[in-house]
Write an enzyme that holds these catalytic residues in place. Sequence first.
Site, PDB file in Angstrom:
ATOM      1  N   GLN A  82       0.781  -1.240   0.000  1.00 11.35           N
ATOM      2  CA  GLN A  82       0.000   0.000   0.000  1.00 11.35           C
ATOM      3  C   GLN A  82       0.816   1.295   0.000  1.00 11.35           C
ATOM      4  O   GLN A  82       0.495   2.216  -0.759  1.00 11.35           O
ATOM      5  CB  GLN A  82      -0.956   0.011   1.200  1.00 11.35           C
ATOM      6  CG  GLN A  82      -1.877   1.205   1.184  1.00 11.35           C
ATOM      7  CD  GLN A  82      -2.837   1.313   2.343  1.00 11.35           C
ATOM      8  OE1 GLN A  82      -3.352   2.376   2.614  1.00 11.35           O
ATOM      9  NE2 GLN A  82      -3.107   0.232   3.047  1.00 11.35           N
ATOM     10  N   SER A  83       1.845   1.393   0.858  1.00  9.36           N
ATOM     11  CA  SER A  83       2.475   2.716   1.030  1.00  9.36           C
ATOM     12  C   SER A  83       3.083   3.216  -0.278  1.00  9.36           C
ATOM     13  O   SER A  83       2.797   4.342  -0.711  1.00  9.36           O
ATOM     14  CB  SER A  83       3.545   2.657   2.119  1.00  9.36           C
ATOM     15  OG  SER A  83       4.587   1.792   1.724  1.00  9.36           O
ATOM     16  N   LYS A 118      16.147 -10.559 -10.283  1.00 12.05           N
ATOM     17  CA  LYS A 118      17.252 -11.323  -9.685  1.00 12.05           C
ATOM     18  C   LYS A 118      18.002 -12.149 -10.733  1.00 12.05           C
ATOM     19  O   LYS A 118      19.067 -12.692 -10.447  1.00 12.05           O
ATOM     20  CB  LYS A 118      16.721 -12.226  -8.573  1.00 12.05           C
ATOM     21  CG  LYS A 118      16.413 -11.429  -7.301  1.00 12.05           C
ATOM     22  CD  LYS A 118      16.007 -12.344  -6.172  1.00 12.05           C
ATOM     23  CE  LYS A 118      15.834 -11.559  -4.885  1.00 12.05           C
ATOM     24  NZ  LYS A 118      15.063 -12.308  -3.889  1.00 12.05           N
ATOM     25  N   ASN A 175       9.376   0.142  -1.956  1.00  9.89           N
ATOM     26  CA  ASN A 175       9.116  -0.013  -0.522  1.00  9.89           C
ATOM     27  C   ASN A 175       9.288  -1.474  -0.115  1.00  9.89           C
ATOM     28  O   ASN A 175       8.467  -2.047   0.583  1.00  9.89           O
ATOM     29  CB  ASN A 175       7.724   0.518  -0.134  1.00  9.89           C
ATOM     30  CG  ASN A 175       6.583  -0.302  -0.698  1.00  9.89           C
ATOM     31  OD1 ASN A 175       6.594  -0.616  -1.883  1.00  9.89           O
ATOM     32  ND2 ASN A 175       5.599  -0.650   0.124  1.00  9.89           N
ATOM     33  N   VAL A 223       7.639  -3.636   8.293  1.00 15.32           N
ATOM     34  CA  VAL A 223       6.577  -2.865   8.947  1.00 15.32           C
ATOM     35  C   VAL A 223       5.317  -2.807   8.092  1.00 15.32           C
ATOM     36  O   VAL A 223       5.389  -2.600   6.879  1.00 15.32           O
ATOM     37  CB  VAL A 223       7.078  -1.424   9.243  1.00 15.32           C
ATOM     38  CG1 VAL A 223       5.933  -0.510   9.642  1.00 15.32           C
ATOM     39  CG2 VAL A 223       8.118  -1.452  10.372  1.00 15.32           C
ATOM     40  N   GLU A 256       1.043  -1.220   8.201  1.00 13.23           N
ATOM     41  CA  GLU A 256       0.247  -0.081   8.676  1.00 13.23           C
ATOM     42  C   GLU A 256       0.155   0.055  10.204  1.00 13.23           C
ATOM     43  O   GLU A 256       0.532   1.073  10.770  1.00 13.23           O
ATOM     44  CB  GLU A 256      -1.166  -0.216   8.078  1.00 13.23           C
ATOM     45  CG  GLU A 256      -2.183   0.771   8.589  1.00 13.23           C
ATOM     46  CD  GLU A 256      -1.892   2.205   8.167  1.00 13.23           C
ATOM     47  OE1 GLU A 256      -1.570   2.417   6.997  1.00 13.23           O
ATOM     48  OE2 GLU A 256      -1.992   3.103   9.018  1.00 13.23           O
ATOM     49  N   ASP A 277       0.482   3.847   5.912  1.00 13.55           N
ATOM     50  CA  ASP A 277       0.749   3.505   4.515  1.00 13.55           C
ATOM     51  C   ASP A 277       0.456   4.665   3.568  1.00 13.55           C
ATOM     52  O   ASP A 277       1.356   5.235   2.957  1.00 13.55           O
ATOM     53  CB  ASP A 277      -0.123   2.320   4.094  1.00 13.55           C
ATOM     54  CG  ASP A 277       0.444   1.002   4.572  1.00 13.55           C
ATOM     55  OD1 ASP A 277       1.661   0.944   4.788  1.00 13.55           O
ATOM     56  OD2 ASP A 277      -0.315   0.043   4.720  1.00 13.55           O
ATOM     57  N   GLY A 290      -7.970  20.605  18.902  1.00 10.56           N
ATOM     58  CA  GLY A 290      -7.614  22.017  18.925  1.00 10.56           C
ATOM     59  C   GLY A 290      -8.092  22.689  20.191  1.00 10.56           C
ATOM     60  O   GLY A 290      -8.508  22.034  21.149  1.00 10.56           O
ATOM     61  N   GLY A 291      -8.054  24.000  20.211  1.00  8.39           N
ATOM     62  CA  GLY A 291      -8.454  24.732  21.398  1.00  8.39           C
ATOM     63  C   GLY A 291      -9.969  24.889  21.518  1.00  8.39           C
ATOM     64  O   GLY A 291     -10.462  25.475  22.477  1.00  8.39           O
ATOM     65  N   GLN A 292     -10.728  24.392  20.557  1.00 13.50           N
ATOM     66  CA  GLN A 292     -12.189  24.540  20.576  1.00 13.50           C
ATOM     67  C   GLN A 292     -12.803  23.205  20.978  1.00 13.50           C
ATOM     68  O   GLN A 292     -12.656  22.229  20.262  1.00 13.50           O
ATOM     69  CB  GLN A 292     -12.711  24.919  19.173  1.00 13.50           C
ATOM     70  CG  GLN A 292     -11.980  26.064  18.524  1.00 13.50           C
ATOM     71  CD  GLN A 292     -12.289  27.402  19.198  1.00 13.50           C
ATOM     72  OE1 GLN A 292     -13.173  27.499  20.045  1.00 13.50           O
ATOM     73  NE2 GLN A 292     -11.552  28.422  18.828  1.00 13.50           N
TER      74      GLN A 292
END
Length: 414
Positions: free
Chosen positions: A17-18, A75, A96, A137, A139, A168, A246-248
């Site tokens: 995926q990534s 190969k 990847n 590794v 997700e 990913d 956030g601040g809200q």
Amino acid sequence: MSKALEGVKILDMTHVQSGPTCTQLLAWFGADVIKVERPGVGDATRGQLQDIPNVDSLYFTMLNSNKRSLTLNTKSDEGKAIFTKLIEHCDVMVENFAPGALDRMGFTWERIQEINPRMIYASVKGFGPGPYEDCKVYENVAQCTGGAASTTGEIDSVPLVTGAQIGDSGTGLHLALGIVTALFHRSHSGKGQRVTCAMQDGVLNLCRVKLRDQQRLEHGPLTEYPQYPNGTFGEATPRAGNASGGGQPGWIVKCKGWETDPDAYIYVITQAAAFDGLAKAIGHEDWLEDPDWNTPKARLPRLEEMFDEIEKWTKTKTKFEVMDILNPLNVPCGPILSMKELAEEPSLRETGTIVEVDHPERGKYLTVGNPVKLSDSPADVDRSPLLGEHTDEILKEIGLSVAEIESSKSAGAV
Ligand code: CAO
């Protein structure tokens, strides 16, 4: 109208995926993406979670739009010779694999630069240099090691991974930005460069506000977290349930039908500037004159009670009715939309964010189109390629004769 990345050739060695999300984005922007896959096998996701027997899975088809597929055994000696030609031919190489896989094939960064000094060589790995650099590794490992899991979940419960593929697809996005930045740099330096993005780093970047909170903890409690003022804070940024980052202050509240519909909820943010309108809408005009309620600071110790009161009102309306009433009052809110609702949403079809694609073996399927819109470079979404569909065509383009193509086929290299 031309495509923004038209003429850029990408040697795509990515799988799962990534990496594929990164090269899919570049393909949407117009790059020619040549996906190199192992003969007879291909990207493992072709065969994973298949919904129709022996047909490329949605996992594969939704991550590999607009690409061409070449099968090549990198190969074998013949395969390595062809791979060398591909490196000469392309501008960018993306991979990847598990750490060291390309080096083991004999294609180190030094060797790649010898073959093509203009090559931009981009990689996703699970971790950057350090104690875990050799680890494989996926997700959820990245979500756990990048700070997302420890800061996600109910306050008194276990760490949670999120459905958004921030490890990913998030890292694929970061890598794509690195690649176009390196392409821009190459346009005046004339040289390629190495681009790497570790999934742990990509997740941590997306969890930036949680590292902010880690440092704020040293100076007192995090007043917008549900733990304040009655709970306790430990040494690390805690989980915050559905509290707004956030601040809200914000929270998810139930709407009409919640007893049977798992998505009958809405997120409501009680932004200070729109608080009066919200209070009136839910029948709490009394809050406007009450010093316990009429400033953000006074409300902070009462957030639970406040959202309980908001919920009493939202439970009498559907999530869409709440949206229709609160939005004109400038109250930021968002219904919890299910995947079914998103798939059927006409406006997302119109903007090309959800696209129906036709595939020769599976027929029509939905995919997410390019979420980034360029005014002069539209992104058309084409189907994913069949395994090896473009092998002959690509080999001809890089200069192989018909006889050479036949001999690499009989040697099993392609
Ligand atoms: N021809 C010949 N060999 C090929 C080939 C080709 N066209 N394409 C791949 N191979 C080989 C690789 O060289 C590797 O061989 P070696 O082990 O001998 O070096 C082998 O196939 C398998 O590659 P892999 O180790 O990358 O694959 P895996 O299934 O064991 O691991 C993954 C998968 C994702 C865990 C690992 O690739 C990884 O950690 N990648 C980096 C992080 C990442 O992107 N993770 C996200 C994946 S999406 O959740």
